[in-house]
Scaffold this active site. Structure first.
Site, short mmCIF file in Angstrom:
data_model
loop_
_atom_site.label_atom_id
_atom_site.label_comp_id
_atom_site.label_asym_id
_atom_site.label_seq_id
_atom_site.Cartn_x
_atom_site.Cartn_y
_atom_site.Cartn_z
N SER A 93 0.84 -1.20 0.00
CA SER A 93 0.00 0.00 0.00
C SER A 93 0.88 1.25 0.00
CB SER A 93 -0.95 -0.06 1.21
OG SER A 93 -2.02 0.85 1.06
N ASP A 223 -9.19 -5.47 -4.94
CA ASP A 223 -8.76 -4.41 -4.03
C ASP A 223 -9.75 -3.25 -4.06
OD1 ASP A 223 -7.26 -2.38 -2.64
OD2 ASP A 223 -5.42 -3.45 -3.19
N HIS A 250 -7.30 -6.00 -0.46
CA HIS A 250 -6.14 -5.12 -0.31
C HIS A 250 -5.08 -5.71 0.62
CE1 HIS A 250 -3.91 -1.41 -0.47
NE2 HIS A 250 -3.98 -1.23 0.84
#
Length: 278
Positions: A93, A223, A250
């Site tokens: 991320s 995601d 995610h």
């Protein structure tokens, strides 16, 4: 064949690759607990870094106003590595920004960078297109953030945390309930002002050339944070050496840990981690 033979000798000498795992906003080294267990049980060396205001770091997110401050634990870690050691650097991320900055500064110490559902922008947030591709847009879910205003209520927010009632739906919708429950207990506000200030300067010399370091991107097809179209846009603009795909949310370290571990090992094998790199 030469690299494979070297790799076997390296294993025999107990010098398996060293993975350094970097979390995203609001997370911590704890996010990687399943991956760390799988790696260490397979003989790999693993380090999980807590960035400032994350994990067990006691810094308050609202006090962090620059990306350099936020990312200091990773930069300090890289500085302390021996000059003859090369690591596998993995960012998840917003951790993609952290590993990119580290690659700009320590290219010679990094054998491979792996971006997992991560923000992959060569120079950080330099343009509107960078922001569009690299910043999560959760507006479709409504008012999802708890915001902190460390500079005062009339200034832009300095921290953000997805509200507990939205966390599973957005971040962990394919993950085991035990893991989304754990995350709800451990997630902390992330220093969004600091992260959004991430900007890097490209240097052409051999020791700092970010393009000299191989990169792999692992896409997460379900995601809801860094959406697949955002991932595809970043891959197109700064093409990595290879792209792998996971049918995960995610947080593949929770939802598909065995597959993610397998891809990380595959990535290392693909680029030949040998004694000549140590």
């Amino acid at each position: 064949m030469g690299e494979k033979v070297i790799g076997l000798r390296e294993t025999e000498r107990g010098l398996k690759p060293h993975f350094v795992l970097v979390h995203g906003i609001g997370g911590g080294g704890w996010c990687w607990y399943k991956i760390r267990c799988l790696m260490e049980n397979s003989g790999y060396r693993v380090s999980c870094v807590d960035l400032r205001s994350a994990g067990i770091d006691q810094t308050h997110a609202d006090s962090l106003l620059s990306f350099d401050d936020y990312n200091k634990p990773l930069i300090d870690f890289m500085s302390a590595l021996p000059d003859n050691e090369q690591i596998i650097l993995v960012g998840h991320s917003a951790g993609g920004l952290s590993v990119t900055e580290a690659t700009h500064k320590f290219a010679k110490k990094i054998r491979l960078v792996v971006y997992v559902a991560a923000t992959m922008l060569k120079l950080g947030y330099m343009t509107e297109e960078d922001v569009k591709d690299g910043v999560p847009d959760l507006s479709e879910y409504g008012d999802v953030y708890e915001l902190g205003f460390g500079l005062g209520p009339d200034q832009p927010p300095t921290s953000a945390l997805v509200k507990k009632e939205y966390q599973r739906k957005i971040i962990y919708h394919l993950s085991p309930h035990e893991d989304s429950t754990l995350a709800a207990m451990l997630l902390r506000p992330g220093p969004i002002k600091a992260i959004q200030s991430a900007r890097f300067v490209a240097v052409a010399d051999e020791d700092h050339n970010v393009d000299k370091v191989p990169r792999i991107y692992i896409k997460t097809m379900y995601d809801r944070v860094v959406k697949p179209e955002q991932q595809a846009a970043m891959i197109k603009r700064w093409p990595p050496s290879d792209v792998y795909v996971l049918d995960s949310d995610h947080s593949p370290f929770f939802s598909t840990p065995f597959l993610l571990f397998g891809l990380l090992v595959k990535a290392v094998a693909s680029f030949g981690f040998g004694l000549n790199h140590l």
